[in-house]
Design a protein around this motif. Sequence first.
Motif, PDB file in Angstrom:
ATOM      1  N   LEU A 110      -5.936  11.591  -5.406  1.00 32.38           N
ATOM      2  CA  LEU A 110      -4.517  11.294  -5.565  1.00 32.38           C
ATOM      3  C   LEU A 110      -3.942  10.686  -4.292  1.00 32.38           C
ATOM      4  CD1 LEU A 110      -3.278  14.446  -7.542  1.00 32.38           C
ATOM      5  CD2 LEU A 110      -3.794  12.165  -8.418  1.00 32.38           C
ATOM      6  N   ILE A 111      -4.324  11.266  -3.164  1.00 31.08           N
ATOM      7  CA  ILE A 111      -3.836  10.740  -1.893  1.00 31.08           C
ATOM      8  C   ILE A 111      -4.400   9.338  -1.659  1.00 31.08           C
ATOM      9  CG2 ILE A 111      -3.839  11.074   0.609  1.00 31.08           C
ATOM     10  CD1 ILE A 111      -3.810  14.055   0.134  1.00 31.08           C
ATOM     11  N   MET A 112      -5.646   9.134  -2.047  1.00 30.03           N
ATOM     12  CA  MET A 112      -6.250   7.810  -1.868  1.00 30.03           C
ATOM     13  C   MET A 112      -5.524   6.754  -2.710  1.00 30.03           C
ATOM     14  SD  MET A 112     -10.322   8.802  -1.777  1.00 30.03           S
ATOM     15  CE  MET A 112     -10.800   7.100  -1.624  1.00 30.03           C
ATOM     16  N   GLU A 113      -5.148   7.113  -3.929  1.00 33.20           N
ATOM     17  CA  GLU A 113      -4.429   6.173  -4.774  1.00 33.20           C
ATOM     18  C   GLU A 113      -3.016   5.917  -4.249  1.00 33.20           C
ATOM     19  OE1 GLU A 113      -5.497   4.261  -7.089  1.00 33.20           O
ATOM     20  OE2 GLU A 113      -7.502   5.110  -6.946  1.00 33.20           O
ATOM     21  N   MET A 114      -2.401   6.976  -3.683  1.00 32.81           N
ATOM     22  CA  MET A 114      -1.094   6.777  -3.064  1.00 32.81           C
ATOM     23  C   MET A 114      -1.215   5.796  -1.895  1.00 32.81           C
ATOM     24  SD  MET A 114       0.496  10.647  -3.055  1.00 32.81           S
ATOM     25  CE  MET A 114       1.852  10.139  -2.019  1.00 32.81           C
ATOM     26  N   GLU A 115      -2.290   5.978  -1.126  1.00 36.51           N
ATOM     27  CA  GLU A 115      -2.509   5.076   0.002  1.00 36.51           C
ATOM     28  C   GLU A 115      -2.740   3.642  -0.485  1.00 36.51           C
ATOM     29  OE1 GLU A 115      -5.036   5.108   4.164  1.00 36.51           O
ATOM     30  OE2 GLU A 115      -5.868   6.107   2.390  1.00 36.51           O
ATOM     31  N   ASN A 116      -3.469   3.518  -1.594  1.00 38.07           N
ATOM     32  CA  ASN A 116      -3.696   2.186  -2.164  1.00 38.07           C
ATOM     33  C   ASN A 116      -2.384   1.536  -2.597  1.00 38.07           C
ATOM     34  OD1 ASN A 116      -6.461   2.242  -1.799  1.00 38.07           O
ATOM     35  ND2 ASN A 116      -6.876   3.118  -3.828  1.00 38.07           N
ATOM     36  N   ASP A 117      -1.502   2.351  -3.194  1.00 37.49           N
ATOM     37  CA  ASP A 117      -0.202   1.803  -3.619  1.00 37.49           C
ATOM     38  C   ASP A 117       0.650   1.370  -2.429  1.00 37.49           C
ATOM     39  OD1 ASP A 117      -0.598   1.961  -6.337  1.00 37.49           O
ATOM     40  OD2 ASP A 117       0.174   3.999  -6.508  1.00 37.49           O
ATOM     41  N   VAL A 118       0.593   2.156  -1.358  1.00 34.95           N
ATOM     42  CA  VAL A 118       1.342   1.789  -0.161  1.00 34.95           C
ATOM     43  C   VAL A 118       0.791   0.479   0.416  1.00 34.95           C
ATOM     44  CG1 VAL A 118       1.932   2.446   2.198  1.00 34.95           C
ATOM     45  CG2 VAL A 118       2.017   4.151   0.374  1.00 34.95           C
ATOM     46  N   LYS A 119      -0.540   0.387   0.437  1.00 32.99           N
ATOM     47  CA  LYS A 119      -1.150  -0.865   0.911  1.00 32.99           C
ATOM     48  C   LYS A 119      -0.762  -2.033   0.006  1.00 32.99           C
ATOM     49  CE  LYS A 119      -5.161   1.197   3.206  1.00 32.99           C
ATOM     50  NZ  LYS A 119      -6.650   1.318   3.197  1.00 32.99           N
ATOM     51  N   ARG A 120      -0.633  -1.710  -1.280  1.00 33.88           N
ATOM     52  CA  ARG A 120      -0.234  -2.760  -2.224  1.00 33.88           C
ATOM     53  C   ARG A 120       1.189  -3.231  -1.923  1.00 33.88           C
ATOM     54  NH1 ARG A 120      -3.277  -6.267  -4.448  1.00 33.88           N
ATOM     55  NH2 ARG A 120      -2.120  -7.411  -6.015  1.00 33.88           N
ATOM     56  N   LEU A 121       2.066  -2.271  -1.616  1.00 32.40           N
ATOM     57  CA  LEU A 121       3.432  -2.645  -1.242  1.00 32.40           C
ATOM     58  C   LEU A 121       3.429  -3.504   0.020  1.00 32.40           C
ATOM     59  CD1 LEU A 121       5.407   0.667  -1.870  1.00 32.40           C
ATOM     60  CD2 LEU A 121       5.676  -1.494  -3.084  1.00 32.40           C
ATOM     61  N   GLU A 122       2.542  -3.166   0.930  1.00 34.41           N
ATOM     62  CA  GLU A 122       2.436  -3.953   2.161  1.00 34.41           C
ATOM     63  C   GLU A 122       1.965  -5.378   1.847  1.00 34.41           C
ATOM     64  OE1 GLU A 122       0.734  -3.223   6.671  1.00 34.41           O
ATOM     65  OE2 GLU A 122      -0.314  -2.345   4.960  1.00 34.41           O
ATOM     66  N   THR A 123       1.049  -5.495   0.885  1.00 31.19           N
ATOM     67  CA  THR A 123       0.563  -6.815   0.469  1.00 31.19           C
ATOM     68  C   THR A 123       1.678  -7.618  -0.180  1.00 31.19           C
ATOM     69  OG1 THR A 123      -1.676  -5.945   0.116  1.00 31.19           O
ATOM     70  CG2 THR A 123      -1.114  -8.021  -0.972  1.00 31.19           C
ATOM     71  N   VAL A 124       2.485  -6.919  -1.034  1.00 39.92           N
ATOM     72  CA  VAL A 124       3.604  -7.596  -1.694  1.00 39.92           C
ATOM     73  C   VAL A 124       4.598  -8.116  -0.669  1.00 39.92           C
ATOM     74  CG1 VAL A 124       5.585  -7.250  -3.206  1.00 39.92           C
ATOM     75  CG2 VAL A 124       3.358  -6.311  -3.841  1.00 39.92           C
ATOM     76  N   ALA A 125       4.908  -7.290   0.324  1.00 42.82           N
ATOM     77  CA  ALA A 125       5.825  -7.718   1.385  1.00 42.82           C
ATOM     78  C   ALA A 125       5.245  -8.913   2.147  1.00 42.82           C
ATOM     79  CB  ALA A 125       6.101  -6.554   2.339  1.00 42.82           C
ATOM     80  N   ASP A 126       3.937  -8.870   2.361  1.00 45.94           N
ATOM     81  CA  ASP A 126       3.279  -9.985   3.054  1.00 45.94           C
ATOM     82  C   ASP A 126       3.367 -11.274   2.228  1.00 45.94           C
ATOM     83  OD1 ASP A 126       1.681 -11.113   5.172  1.00 45.94           O
ATOM     84  OD2 ASP A 126      -0.008 -11.077   3.767  1.00 45.94           O
TER      85      ASP A 126
END
Length: 403
Positions: free
Chosen positions: A221-237
Amino acid sequence: MNPYERKRRWKFILLAFAVVIAGSSLWYTDYLVRKISDAERTRAQLWALSTRNIIAMPDVNDEYITFIYSMRDSLTVPAIVADSADNIITWRGLDSTKTDLKEDAQRKYDPKYFDSELKKMKYQHPQPIILELDSRKWYVWYKDSVLLTQLKAFPYIQLSVIAIFLLVAYGVFSSSRKSEQDQVWVGLAKETAHQLGTPISSLMAWVELLRTRVNSEDDPLIMEMENDVKRLETVADRFSKIGSKPILHNHVVYDVVEEFINYYRVRVTDKIEFVLAGDNQVEALINVPLFDWVIENILKNAVNAIEGPGMIKVDIRENLVKEQVFIDICDTGSGIPRLKFDTIFQPGYTTRKRGWGLGLSLTKRIVENYHKGHIFVKDSEIGKGTTFRIVLKSNMTYEATES
């Protein structure tokens, strides 16, 4: 009705209105041409009759002769009187440099010039005015005046000039409006990326803190949360890159697509099967954050088009002859009508009530403007599915260009 359909309908209405105006102008001009043409024929008949009277009645009083001559000389329409064998008897209103040739007090003329003028007159007015003189018959041929000729051409010239002016004006205003819209969207995108920066950084810190608190490095669950946060970072990029030229790097296309599919498949219903096939070695120069956006938009459309169980297959192939990479994304969704193959890439076009209609438009721009590739609907059938094809230049093409 979506904005694109409404815009297209207004274009058709304006086009129909323009056709009505052009048709009315041409009809009225044709009406005037016919009226002036009838008047010119009447004047030609008067000239013919006055010429006959001068020839047939040489002994009448001077006042009558003066009146007849004044009637004849008032004609401004070019005319030729000839016999049945096209021998020239007399003429009126022709080029004086080729007709007023005198030799031994007898009028001479240029045969080629008269032959050309006679052909023009017969073409414009096939029915001549016939003059009967005793047992002889003379034929009066005439052609349109300069005014009538110009009037016939005037509406076409006028409409052409107006059309060119409107096209140029439309192009200038459209380009200016598009430039302003692009500036607004670029500014909005960069501001969005800036605003997302702070909460994303905070979320990354909260995830690390959560991992430390529960002492679980491998918690899914924490790994998927981290993936989503990274995804948000990608979207911002992604948003920060809009409006600027992206940097392309050499990547294995299969690996880039596979990484996104692995992230995306756990976030949609498990009734949809994802299949990745094809060449897992082919390389191309791409910008991963932007190219992920392309794959994401197409996969989202595919998922929305599938009702119930279905499959989405991504097939990657290299065309060695054309030095291109083909990425075919096939789904088993509802399909797209053939008439909409190009329309779906237009800004504002959407079939969903809450859709913005920007996904595929952005996809097309990213592929064609930033990656110098091409995207289109390869095939689609209502009720069976759709296949999108992305065409990229293979890495060997770039290497050949650079060398």
